[in-house]
Scaffold this active site. Sequence first.
Site, PDB file in Angstrom:
ATOM      1  CG  ASP A  76      -1.933   1.053   1.382  1.00 46.85           C
ATOM      2  OD1 ASP A  76      -2.300   1.494   0.241  1.00 46.85           O
ATOM      3  OD2 ASP A  76      -2.549   1.291   2.480  1.00 46.85           O
ATOM      4  CD  GLU A 134      -0.003   5.580  -3.942  1.00 51.91           C
ATOM      5  OE1 GLU A 134       0.514   5.556  -2.662  1.00 51.91           O
ATOM      6  OE2 GLU A 134      -0.762   4.654  -4.054  1.00 51.91           O
ATOM      7  CG  ASP A 177      -8.192   4.394   0.057  1.00 52.16           C
ATOM      8  OD1 ASP A 177      -8.043   3.121   0.149  1.00 52.16           O
ATOM      9  OD2 ASP A 177      -7.646   5.054   0.594  1.00 52.16           O
TER      10      ASP A 177
HETATM   11  O1  MIG Z   1      -3.982   5.994   4.678  1.00 51.99           O
HETATM   12  O2  MIG Z   1      -3.563   0.744   5.303  1.00 51.99           O
HETATM   13  O3  MIG Z   1      -6.036   2.062   0.185  1.00 51.99           O
HETATM   14  O4  MIG Z   1      -6.917  -0.199   1.516  1.00 51.99           O
HETATM   15  O5  MIG Z   1      -7.010   0.001   4.215  1.00 51.99           O
HETATM   16  C1  MIG Z   1      -4.812   4.605   4.336  1.00 51.99           C
HETATM   17  C2  MIG Z   1      -4.890   1.436   5.690  1.00 51.99           C
HETATM   18  C3  MIG Z   1      -3.729   3.512   4.153  1.00 51.99           C
HETATM   19  C4  MIG Z   1      -4.882   2.975   2.275  1.00 51.99           C
HETATM   20  C5  MIG Z   1      -5.390   1.688   1.447  1.00 51.99           C
HETATM   21  C6  MIG Z   1      -6.735   1.123   2.042  1.00 51.99           C
HETATM   22  C7  MIG Z   1      -5.918   0.495   3.455  1.00 51.99           C
HETATM   23  C8  MIG Z   1      -5.358   1.884   4.454  1.00 51.99           C
HETATM   24  N1  MIG Z   1      -4.510   2.596   3.473  1.00 51.99           N
END
Ligand code: MIG
Length: 846
Positions: free
Chosen positions: A431, A434, A509
């Site tokens: 996650d 980016e 999200d």
């Molecule tokens: O700032 O890990 O897209 O699927 O549950 C949020 C927590 C961080 C973003 C991800 C989401 C995940 C969440 N993450």
Amino acid sequence: MKDEKPAETPPLPKEELPAEVSLQEADIRVRYEDVYEEVRPDTIVTVRWKDAAYEFVCSSGVCIRVQVIAPDILRLRYSPDGFFLPDFSYALAPDLPAGKVKATLSETTKEYILTTSALQLVLTKTGAQVRFYDADDRLLNEDAEGFMARRSVLKGWHCLKITKKYQHKEAFYGLGDKACGPNLCGKIFENWCTDAFAFGRDTDPLYRAIPFYYGIHHGLSYGIFLDNTFRTHFDFNSDDSESVSFWAEGGEMNYYFLYGQRPVDVARAYARLTGRPALPPIWALGFHQCRWSYYPHSRVLEVADTFRALSIPCDAIYLDIDYMDGFRCFTWNTAHFSDPKGLVQALEERGFHTVVMIDPGIKEDAGYFVYREGMEKGMFLRTADGAIAKGPVWPGFCAFPDFSNPEVRQWWGELHRALYVETGVSGFWNDMNEPAVFHIRRKTLPDDVLHYFEGHWASHRKMHNVYGLLMSRASWEGMRRLRPDKRPFLLTRATFSGGQRYAAVWTGDNSSTWAHLALANVQCQRLSISGFSFCGSDIGGFTGAPDGELFVRWLQLGVFHPLMRVHSMGQHLAGDTVVEDEAQLTDPALHTTDQEPWSFGDRWTPLAQKAIELRYALLPYLYTAMWKNSQDGTPVLQHAAFADPNDTKLRDQERDFLCGDHLWVSPVVQPKVQRQLVYLPKGHWYYFWNGMPAFGELFVNVMPEQIPFFVRAGAVLPTYPVRQHTADTCIDALTLYVYYNPTGEETISQLYEDAGEGYGYLNGEFCLRTWTSRGGPDVFHLNQQIEGSWPVFYQKIKVFLVGFPTFLQKCLVDGAEMPIREVRLHNRTLYQLIISPDFTSIEWHA
Ligand code: MIG
């Protein structure tokens, strides 16, 4: 086409490039405090064969390098001054054939013509504009202004642009992940991987950068892949200027032109160029349950046990960031998880795989082994001044590994050992890559951060869009090394073209609204044709709370998405940092309610269960589509327009799509739908739920427990009995639905099966069935051919006939007459046949 000379033959001799290129006539402008200049190609003065490419040099100094990659793939590079950057790409397939391709260069008074067996490139001698034709001289694509490069003293070459003509009624598809309708025409887009929390329709850019698009016009199709990792822009005639342009904010103009007889052939050419995805383990195609976050230990087991108690199939449970100790990657929060290995084992005994999250940000904490090791070994990114680049994410200020350095990737891969080898976790979920940084405006690292870039040192401007791809590459390679017997399952949020070689993607999200369900549908179609067939959305929506109807309709759509995963923003621990733009995440009002299949009450639980059961029934079909995708890049999901590029009624169709070779899916994306109008592509189809023949435009009655979908006439649809998870291999029979085709045409269907894990399949341990069906008014044949040596799990095949003439006289299996039984199934009478799995032919006589 004539293949007179091999491409390596030096072409027509020309005068050499002038030693000095005069810039006196160039358009040098002073704007604000910077000095700008624009450079364009003018008259071609030299043509030469250099480093396996044709170079066309203009008197303005601009040089165009044309490389023949394959008969259907040409590469064009433009340099403003005749010198090219070192040739390097993270996107291209490592197994891209570097062989010599036959091509011929000829000339007329006005043009040069480069010809392969599939394509012709025409380059005008004045202006150096290009046109592409297919082998039958049909115009595919042409420059309007062609190439332009702009530089300034402060920004360097900061705009490298190509402008092309918009062809009459041209439609555009692809570009990876864009939250808009399928046809990109009339819009303008940016590619810059962005943490787009709670994005909406038309939010741009999103998490991924995939600078590849399709053009379709006059029944012709081609693709353009701009292999440039800087921020890029694509303008599809957004201002009605009858032009299409794309430009990069740095680097080099370097694009590939791909030809395909049909759009699916363009997709396959793109997969040859940027790589085919690996075959996933079968469990990864099962149903996945996720939430931010399941904890502690007892709660995770409770969720797993509820699936089994209610007989709702499921193969994987995810642990989001709260399993970690204060968001430190590769650690466990021991207060909630005192025995991680015990938990993973207990899940495994229940038939669940465990997938855990890993973020790129490594918490600044001298007592934390990953941070300390990374600092000592020089694994983290630095700014141009040499300081470690840091930014706040969930754990507070973090350092970020430089995944563009092979040593860092090696180190990173090894960090997975404890989780992957010792604890027994099955998959990882990358996650925030980016990379996302909590900064309201910028959302990522500053431009001056330096990256190794495989020895080609680059700023973050160049590296940003491939950071996610390289993180997933490091994780994937690590998994391959640590467990060579296993097929890695990795999910990533950010990626770039070529990233399909390493990871599946989800759309990020989203929100629990009907509009988002419709968006998830079109996003997954688009990701799939852009190389990422292994994709899915957060079923039910990430933010907000769906009602039972929305949840069930979303699950039903998810049946056809290779990644079928429920995820939602549940209760979670707040970060110990100031979460600027995502601060709302800690607002309890936004915390969603439960989103397990049984969370919506007795009315909806059986419907959710039915949807997931349908997934497990269709697994052999979906696995085959994924196998095909891994073999030749055929997208698992295809936009309606791909079904028939000549049919203009399909080009803007957003809702309905092709899944695999033979299913036409018409998902319900609105509340309270009782009837749905469907427009089918040419040919004969059958409505799956009642076996009724269908073609053209029709209404179907929609039941709450059914997602409308159709099967192509002549197809064979393979199904398995419903299992609670894929490790249960008690499959007593394979069931085939054989759909009558009245036209007499031949239809080919396939089924690919193997152990579902490991690499035995590379040594022939698979079972590939190819069925060829052909029918006429009084006889229908089905032939079966088997390849591979893998013994299947079942001893018999059940065949159901759909749409056959009512009076069947007899049925011959491998020449011997077999009794046909009539059985009741889904409230209808069907002919059934039970035969051995290795039959070679069946004939039905009316
Ligand atoms: O700032 O890990 O897209 O699927 O549950 C949020 C927590 C961080 C973003 C991800 C989401 C995940 C969440 N993450």
